[in-house]
Design an enzyme around this catalytic site. Structure first.
Site, PDB file in Angstrom:
ATOM      1  N   VAL A 132       0.852  -1.200   0.000  1.00  0.00           N
ATOM      2  CA  VAL A 132       0.000   0.000   0.000  1.00  0.00           C
ATOM      3  C   VAL A 132       0.884   1.245   0.000  1.00  0.00           C
ATOM      4  O   VAL A 132       1.739   1.401   0.872  1.00  0.00           O
ATOM      5  CB  VAL A 132      -0.909   0.045   1.252  1.00  0.00           C
ATOM      6  CG1 VAL A 132      -1.812   1.278   1.211  1.00  0.00           C
ATOM      7  CG2 VAL A 132      -1.743  -1.223   1.385  1.00  0.00           C
ATOM      8  N   LYS A 205      -5.884  -2.330  -1.733  1.00  0.00           N
ATOM      9  CA  LYS A 205      -5.096  -1.567  -0.749  1.00  0.00           C
ATOM     10  C   LYS A 205      -5.982  -1.083   0.397  1.00  0.00           C
ATOM     11  O   LYS A 205      -5.573  -1.123   1.568  1.00  0.00           O
ATOM     12  CB  LYS A 205      -4.406  -0.396  -1.448  1.00  0.00           C
ATOM     13  CG  LYS A 205      -3.322  -0.862  -2.439  1.00  0.00           C
ATOM     14  CD  LYS A 205      -2.876   0.249  -3.368  1.00  0.00           C
ATOM     15  CE  LYS A 205      -1.762  -0.214  -4.287  1.00  0.00           C
ATOM     16  NZ  LYS A 205      -1.464   0.744  -5.366  1.00  0.00           N
TER      17      LYS A 205
END
Ligand code: HSE
Length: 435
Positions: A132, A205
């Site tokens: 992420v 994410k």
């Protein structure tokens, strides 16, 4: 000085960046860590193509399983991507007692539980900081620096490709396809760019961030995910006239015992810090009950920024291994499963931007206003600017409505009723809006 061996699986954009970082900064890294991190092996099907990294002889191989089995390799770095062999190799590495670093957001969002549980059982670490935010240490911050906070909300621009495309569309009026090709050339886009532009990469994410912050499983297929493939340049330009920039935004909010998670193209007011996040940059705004508002900003994709985070994860594991320190501290736990749950998409609230082609007949505006009201959708502002296209079409008036906070299912019901009443032509455009 102790030495820890690293094996990389996947010599693509990020793999090459990690190899370069480990080789180039080896001495500095060793001084900082107190342990020497040695790149022992890199496996890829293609070991001929030049990646611009001077890899020492004997390091490249086509045999991933041999890298996993190598007794001199303690850390396996999975940078193949996808959910096929990448998953198999990660599970093999865990079973062989190896610690793992991966940037594979799709795999963790879809099969995280299986992988984290396998790692726990084997007593090995699995780090995933680069899954992420590319170069932004957001995962590490949530896990460590913010561990003492209750997280109230997170808002993120999490896909570099989409932000790069949107920024160039806004600034240059560039064509979507052309800009996407540039994003691919620069190594930002996924192998399947549909994952980027249809919002799924952002959803993967968001699912990882929400799982980590709230210790619950978040299935990306259980949340509302909208991408930018069908975003009209009309709305991007009109948003600009209203003082907003359109961003693909992940929103995560704790509401009582529920967590609202969604991914949508969103009008972000130009006063909002996230509106200034342009190009391949990503940003995550986090509200913690102790920290208050925080904003993390950096390059969310690309070879070197992503490698920076992967190498940081390797360093953490190496330090742990060399110092005999705490193990298995990195995985996501699902301790709140059963007490906290993911909110149904229809219950999620937001302000909305709705563009409709209203039929120009006596009372039509009043009727659609009444329908919104009956569906609990309160209008904050309605405008019909001469800029909006469609005016030339006989018998219709293009209208943009901005709502107060409303429930998604109420907005959907209102739109359905308005369409059924025959007072609009075509399908209304519905986007989210934050100030
Ligand atoms: N395709 C991703 C992006 C790569 O554009 O952000 C980084 O996860």
């Amino acid at each position: 000085m102790k030495q820890i061996g690293v094996g990389i699986l996947g010599f693509g954009t990020v793999g090459a960046g990690v190899a370069d970082g480990l080789l180039r900064n080896r001495e500095t890294f060793a001084k900082r860590l107190g342990v020497d991190v040695a790149l022992r092996k890199i496996a890829d099907l293609d070991i001929v193509r030049d990646r611009g990294v001077a890899v020492p002889e004997g390091v490249l191989t086509t045999d991933a399983m041999a890298v996993i089995a190598d007794p001199e390799v303690q850390i396996i770095v999975e940078l193949i991507g996808g959910t096929g062999v990448a998953k198999q190799f990660i599970l093999e590495a865990i079973a062989a007692g190896k610690n793992v670093v991966t940037a594979n957001k799709k795999l963790l969002a879809e099969s995280g539980r299986e992988i984290f549980e396998a790692a726990a059982k084997a007593g090995v670490d699995i780090y995933f900081g680069a899954a992420v935010g590319g170069g932004i240490p957001i995962i590490r911050s949530l896990r460590e620096g913010l561990a003492g906070n209750e997280i109230g909300s997170m808002k993120g621009i999490l896909n570099g490709t989409c932000n790069y495309i949107l920024t160039r569309m806004i600034r240059e009026g560039a064509a979507f396809d052309e800009v996407l090709k540039d994003a691919q050339r620069l190594g930002y886009a996924e192998a399947d760019p549909g994952l980027d532009i249809d919002g799924w990469d952002t959803a993967h994410k968001a699912s990882i961030l929400a799982s980590l912050a709230y210790s619950i499983p978040v299935d990306p297929h259980g949340i509302e995910v909208k991408g930018i493939r069908n975003l009209s340049s009309v709305d991007v330009a009109y948003a600009g006239k209203l003082g907003y920039s359109v961003k693909l935004l992940a929103q995560i909010d704790r509401v009582g015992n529920e967590v609202a998670v969604g991914v949508h193209p969103t009008l972000v007011h130009n006063r909002h810090l996230l509106s200034a996040v342009n190009g391949v940059f990503n940003a995550v705004m986090v509200h913690g009950d102790l920290s208050d508002d925080l904003m993390f900003y950096g390059k969310g994709a690309g070879r070197a920024p992503t490698a920076s985070t992967v190498v940081g994860d390797i360093g953490d594991i190496a330090r742990n291994l060399a110092g005999g320190g705490a193990r298995y501290k990195s995985a996501i736990r699902y301790d709140n499963e059963g007490t906290l749950s993911v909110m149904k998409p229809g219950d999620v609230t937001s302000k909305f931007y709705i563009r409709l082609m209203v039929v120009d007949q006596c009372g039509a505006l009043g009727r659609f206003g009444t329908i919104f009201g009956n569906c609990n959708v309160s209008i904050e502002q309605a405008s019909s600017h001469e800029f909006l296209p469609g005016r030339e079409e006989a018998g219709v008036i293009p209208v943009v409505v901005r709502t107060h906070e409303a429930k998604t299912s109420d907005v959907e019901a209102a739109i359905k009723e308005i369409e059924a009443a025959g007072i609009v032509r075509g399908t209304p455009v519905v986007l989210r809006l934050i100030k």
